[in-house]
Design a protein around this motif. Structure first.
Motif, short mmCIF file in Angstrom:
data_model
loop_
_atom_site.label_atom_id
_atom_site.label_comp_id
_atom_site.label_asym_id
_atom_site.label_seq_id
_atom_site.Cartn_x
_atom_site.Cartn_y
_atom_site.Cartn_z
N LEU A 215 0.82 -1.21 0.00
CA LEU A 215 0.00 0.00 0.00
C LEU A 215 0.86 1.26 0.00
N GLY A 216 2.02 1.18 0.60
CA GLY A 216 2.86 2.35 0.75
C GLY A 216 3.62 2.77 -0.49
N PHE A 217 3.90 1.82 -1.41
CA PHE A 217 4.78 2.22 -2.52
C PHE A 217 4.25 1.91 -3.91
N SER A 218 3.21 1.12 -4.06
CA SER A 218 2.81 0.70 -5.41
C SER A 218 1.64 1.52 -5.94
N ILE A 239 -7.80 -3.41 -2.38
CA ILE A 239 -7.64 -3.96 -1.04
C ILE A 239 -8.76 -3.43 -0.14
N ASP A 240 -9.72 -4.29 0.15
CA ASP A 240 -10.84 -3.92 1.00
C ASP A 240 -11.19 -5.10 1.90
N PRO A 241 -12.10 -4.91 2.87
CA PRO A 241 -12.41 -6.00 3.81
C PRO A 241 -12.87 -7.28 3.12
N ARG A 242 -13.63 -7.15 2.03
CA ARG A 242 -14.10 -8.36 1.35
C ARG A 242 -12.94 -9.16 0.77
N LEU A 243 -12.01 -8.48 0.09
CA LEU A 243 -10.86 -9.19 -0.47
C LEU A 243 -10.01 -9.82 0.63
N TYR A 248 -7.46 -13.87 2.08
CA TYR A 248 -6.55 -14.15 3.20
C TYR A 248 -7.24 -14.83 4.38
N GLY A 249 -8.58 -14.83 4.38
CA GLY A 249 -9.30 -15.49 5.46
C GLY A 249 -9.24 -14.76 6.78
N VAL A 250 -9.11 -13.42 6.74
CA VAL A 250 -9.07 -12.63 7.97
C VAL A 250 -10.14 -11.54 7.92
N ASP A 251 -10.67 -11.20 9.07
CA ASP A 251 -11.56 -10.05 9.19
C ASP A 251 -10.70 -8.84 9.50
N ALA A 252 -10.56 -7.98 8.52
CA ALA A 252 -9.67 -6.84 8.67
C ALA A 252 -10.31 -5.62 8.02
N SER A 253 -9.76 -4.47 8.35
CA SER A 253 -10.27 -3.22 7.79
C SER A 253 -9.12 -2.40 7.24
N LEU A 254 -9.45 -1.49 6.35
CA LEU A 254 -8.47 -0.56 5.80
C LEU A 254 -8.71 0.79 6.45
N GLU A 255 -7.74 1.25 7.23
CA GLU A 255 -7.89 2.50 7.96
C GLU A 255 -6.76 3.45 7.59
N HIS A 256 -7.03 4.74 7.78
CA HIS A 256 -6.01 5.75 7.52
C HIS A 256 -5.42 6.21 8.84
N ARG A 258 -2.57 8.77 10.21
CA ARG A 258 -1.72 9.90 9.84
C ARG A 258 -1.63 10.05 8.32
N GLY A 259 -2.78 9.87 7.68
CA GLY A 259 -2.86 10.07 6.24
C GLY A 259 -2.40 8.90 5.40
N ARG A 260 -1.98 7.81 6.05
CA ARG A 260 -1.49 6.65 5.30
C ARG A 260 -2.46 5.48 5.47
N PRO A 261 -2.84 4.81 4.36
CA PRO A 261 -3.73 3.65 4.48
C PRO A 261 -3.00 2.45 5.07
N LEU A 262 -3.64 1.78 6.02
CA LEU A 262 -3.05 0.60 6.65
C LEU A 262 -4.12 -0.45 6.87
N VAL A 263 -3.76 -1.71 6.63
CA VAL A 263 -4.65 -2.82 6.94
C VAL A 263 -4.52 -3.12 8.43
N MET A 264 -5.66 -3.18 9.10
CA MET A 264 -5.68 -3.44 10.54
C MET A 264 -6.52 -4.68 10.82
N VAL A 265 -6.03 -5.56 11.68
CA VAL A 265 -6.77 -6.74 12.13
C VAL A 265 -7.05 -6.56 13.61
N ASP A 266 -8.33 -6.54 13.98
CA ASP A 266 -8.73 -6.29 15.37
C ASP A 266 -8.12 -4.99 15.90
N GLY A 267 -8.06 -3.98 15.00
CA GLY A 267 -7.55 -2.69 15.41
C GLY A 267 -6.05 -2.61 15.57
N ARG A 268 -5.34 -3.68 15.16
CA ARG A 268 -3.88 -3.70 15.31
C ARG A 268 -3.23 -4.01 13.96
#
Length: 276
Positions: A215-218, A239-243, A248-256, A258-268
């Motif tokens: 997410l950071g460079f491509s 890259i979204d929760p459904r994909l 990957y078989g994980v419940d995760a979210s895409l959050e921003h 400090r202005g950068r998108p990051l995949v988070m699992v259980d908020g971590r």
């Protein structure tokens, strides 16, 4: 390079399939056209077929279907000519060698000239200048005389990248160039890849284990799952929760953050192994 009737620009595949014995590893992969000057991250779970796809594009394994570069089916070219346009850099680079960094890059440059049919006894001033320029571009000049086996993992990756760039390819295929590197060297290698891609107008396809690094460079991502193309397009659209759940078989979210998108699992932030 002779062009076919198609005038499509970029690197793409059409129905690309590949087997290891009776096992199908790639299943009719239709890669959308990747353009010059762009970095594409190739992501997916373990055993999705990522490294296999790179090797298939490079012509290192027998495939069915087509690999197209600027409209030309590369299967119609001799492998030596194909290798002039496409350079594949494997995940692990040799550590045990008596060569210093300058000699390693020079040997790659000379190999490229031999593939053109030239067998010079000694490198020309132009070849030497090309080697020095690539080393300078990657901030390796100070390490030019140092033996490869005395370099750090990150420095060896940069030398490998220099060996690829000195051959002046159109397409750069990199298999997990940041694996086993610490954060500082990850950033150093990624910045070098981005800079070289833009400056040399390369088509760069990089296998990445870490989705957040992708997410950071491509500019865009290609997602493989069970040997098939699961998704392709701009990273923030793909890259979204459904994909993440389906691939990957994980419940995760895409959050921003400090202005950068990051995949988070259980908020971590996940460990790398959790998503790759």
């Amino acid at each position: 390079m002779n062009h076919s009737s198609s005038s499509a620009k970029g690197l793409s595949t059409a129905g690309l399939s590949m087997h290891y014995g009776n096992r199908q590893v790639l299943d009719t992969v239709d890669l959308p056209a990747l353009q010059a000057g762009s970095v594409t991250a190739l992501i997916g779970p373990n055993a999705a077929g990522k490294s296999t796809l790179l090797r298939g594009i490079a012509g290192l394994h027998k495939t069915s279907g087509q690999v197209l570069l600027d409209g030309t089916d590369l299967a119609r070219l001799p492998q030596v000519e194909r290798a002039r346009h496409i350079v594949y850099l494997p995940q692990s680079l040799p550590e045990r060698t008596r060569l210093c960094a300058f000699e390693a890059v020079l040997s790659a440059a000379m190999a490229g000239h031999r593939s053109l049919g030239f067998t010079p006894e000694r490198p020309s001033p132009a070849v030497l200048q090309g080697v020095e320029q690539v080393l300078a571009d990657l901030d390796l000049t100070a390490l030019a005389d140092r033996p490869i086996d005395a370099l750090s993992g990150g420095q060896r990756q940069l030398v490998g990248l220099a060996q690829a760039l000195v051959r002046q390819p159109k397409v750069l295929l990199l298999d997990e160039p940041t694996s086993a590197l610490d954060l500082y060297h990850q950033c150093q290698v990624v910045e070098a890849i981005i800079h070289a891609t833009r400056e040399r107008q390369l088509i760069t396809l990089v296998v990445v284990h870490d989705i957040n690094l992708a997410l950071g460079f491509s500019q865009q991502v290609v997602v493989l799952h069970n040997g098939r193309l699961a998704a392709a397009g701009p990273a923030l659209e793909v890259i979204d929760p459904r994909l993440l759940r389906d691939v990957y078989g994980v419940d995760a979210s895409l959050e921003h953050v400090r202005g950068r998108p990051l995949v988070m699992v259980d908020g971590r932030l996940p460990f790398h192994s959790a998503l790759g």
